[in-house]
Design a protein around this motif. Sequence first.
Motif, PDB file in Angstrom:
ATOM      1  N   LEU A 289      -8.252  32.119 -20.734  1.00  0.00           N
ATOM      2  CA  LEU A 289      -7.805  31.755 -22.539  1.00  0.00           C
ATOM      3  C   LEU A 289      -7.322  30.553 -22.551  1.00  0.00           C
ATOM      4  O   LEU A 289      -7.289  29.900 -23.642  1.00  0.00           O
ATOM      5  CB  LEU A 289      -7.075  32.976 -23.182  1.00  0.00           C
ATOM      6  N   GLY A 290      -7.324  30.107 -21.404  1.00  0.00           N
ATOM      7  CA  GLY A 290      -6.434  28.270 -21.057  1.00  0.00           C
ATOM      8  C   GLY A 290      -5.162  28.627 -21.750  1.00  0.00           C
ATOM      9  O   GLY A 290      -3.992  27.598 -21.930  1.00  0.00           O
ATOM     10  N   VAL A 291      -4.552  29.544 -20.806  1.00  0.00           N
ATOM     11  CA  VAL A 291      -3.299  29.821 -20.741  1.00  0.00           C
ATOM     12  C   VAL A 291      -3.060  30.249 -18.999  1.00  0.00           C
ATOM     13  O   VAL A 291      -3.137  30.908 -19.196  1.00  0.00           O
ATOM     14  CB  VAL A 291      -2.322  31.473 -21.697  1.00  0.00           C
ATOM     15  N   GLY A 292      -2.231  28.229 -18.858  1.00  0.00           N
ATOM     16  CA  GLY A 292      -1.996  28.326 -17.476  1.00  0.00           C
ATOM     17  C   GLY A 292      -1.036  28.531 -17.078  1.00  0.00           C
ATOM     18  O   GLY A 292      -0.641  28.899 -15.577  1.00  0.00           O
TER      19      GLY A 292
ATOM     20  N   LEU B 273      -3.489  28.672 -29.710  1.00  0.00           N
ATOM     21  CA  LEU B 273      -4.677  29.908 -30.594  1.00  0.00           C
ATOM     22  C   LEU B 273      -5.196  31.402 -29.884  1.00  0.00           C
ATOM     23  O   LEU B 273      -5.167  31.999 -30.552  1.00  0.00           O
ATOM     24  CB  LEU B 273      -6.581  29.066 -30.579  1.00  0.00           C
ATOM     25  N   ALA B 274      -5.610  30.844 -28.334  1.00  0.00           N
ATOM     26  CA  ALA B 274      -5.985  32.128 -27.615  1.00  0.00           C
ATOM     27  C   ALA B 274      -4.526  33.217 -27.221  1.00  0.00           C
ATOM     28  O   ALA B 274      -4.855  34.145 -27.783  1.00  0.00           O
ATOM     29  CB  ALA B 274      -6.712  31.943 -25.982  1.00  0.00           C
TER      30      ALA B 274
ATOM     31  N   ALA C  53      -9.351  36.992 -28.016  1.00  0.00           N
ATOM     32  CA  ALA C  53      -8.328  35.444 -27.108  1.00  0.00           C
ATOM     33  C   ALA C  53      -9.364  34.691 -26.516  1.00  0.00           C
ATOM     34  O   ALA C  53      -9.281  33.359 -27.595  1.00  0.00           O
ATOM     35  CB  ALA C  53      -7.352  36.303 -26.971  1.00  0.00           C
ATOM     36  N   PHE C  54     -10.355  35.026 -25.867  1.00  0.00           N
ATOM     37  CA  PHE C  54     -11.792  34.311 -24.963  1.00  0.00           C
ATOM     38  C   PHE C  54     -12.129  33.989 -26.492  1.00  0.00           C
ATOM     39  O   PHE C  54     -12.684  32.052 -26.389  1.00  0.00           O
ATOM     40  CB  PHE C  54     -12.146  35.063 -24.170  1.00  0.00           C
ATOM     41  N   ALA C  55     -12.809  34.389 -27.511  1.00  0.00           N
ATOM     42  CA  ALA C  55     -13.556  33.997 -28.662  1.00  0.00           C
ATOM     43  C   ALA C  55     -12.618  33.078 -29.708  1.00  0.00           C
ATOM     44  O   ALA C  55     -13.143  31.794 -29.464  1.00  0.00           O
ATOM     45  CB  ALA C  55     -14.144  35.603 -29.159  1.00  0.00           C
ATOM     46  N   ALA C  56     -11.201  33.405 -29.580  1.00  0.00           N
ATOM     47  CA  ALA C  56     -10.751  32.233 -29.870  1.00  0.00           C
ATOM     48  C   ALA C  56     -10.284  31.118 -30.038  1.00  0.00           C
ATOM     49  O   ALA C  56     -10.359  30.084 -30.153  1.00  0.00           O
ATOM     50  CB  ALA C  56      -9.282  33.055 -30.706  1.00  0.00           C
TER      51      ALA C  56
END
Length: 230
Positions: free
Chosen positions: A85-88, A179-180, A222-225
């Motif tokens: 999701l870009g949340v690391g 955003l995600a 969230a993945f789609a966003a």
Amino acid sequence: MHLLLGRVLGAGPGEGAMELPPYRFPPWKLLLRLSLARTASFVRGAGGPILVAVLLVWVLMNLPLGGTTPYAFLAQALTPLFAPLGVGDWRLVGALIPGFVAKEVVVGALGVSFLGPEGVGPLGLAEGLRTLAQGLGTALLGTLQGLAALFGPPSLLPPHEPTPLQAALTGALAPKGALAYLVFVLLYTPCAATLAALRTVVGRRWAGLAVAYQLLVAYLLAFAASRSLP
């Protein structure tokens, strides 16, 4: 309306008409009694699970575990799931854990995780009221600036400096990840009170399925966003 329907349907005078009783506002004593009864019923049904959830989160965040805490350990273990999701950053993932108690806690957990509890101490009444007034003023100013930038010409108010938490989050999240993260926080399991009420109504099994469904939907959207931004 009755005359119109009578002509369309061919009904005679008085056929299909329903007389409604005059509306009466319920007595205040009845409203108060019903409100207290339903509130007490909710507290009896949901109070226990809410208390357990709050205590569990407190233990996770404060119990020492080999130089860390169960809260940090669990957050770091879950972080790889949120990497797509870009949340690391594990601190972002960890803030979702107390969010199960109430989503309002997510922001506070982010503040503690990124900024630490330093500088937070007991306040006197006057100092506490002054701090509260300053916080409300800052929030109001930020809201006005946001509305002016959203609906009007370039902001007529002077630009405000980002708060320390805003600066920290800007460095920890790219726009896609932000955003995600917002979408996931918006859609995942509401709060412990909702879960407790759901468990009381439909049972433990269906409540568990509802939680799994909400988490899955939140993750997929969230993945789609995160993929919607370049």
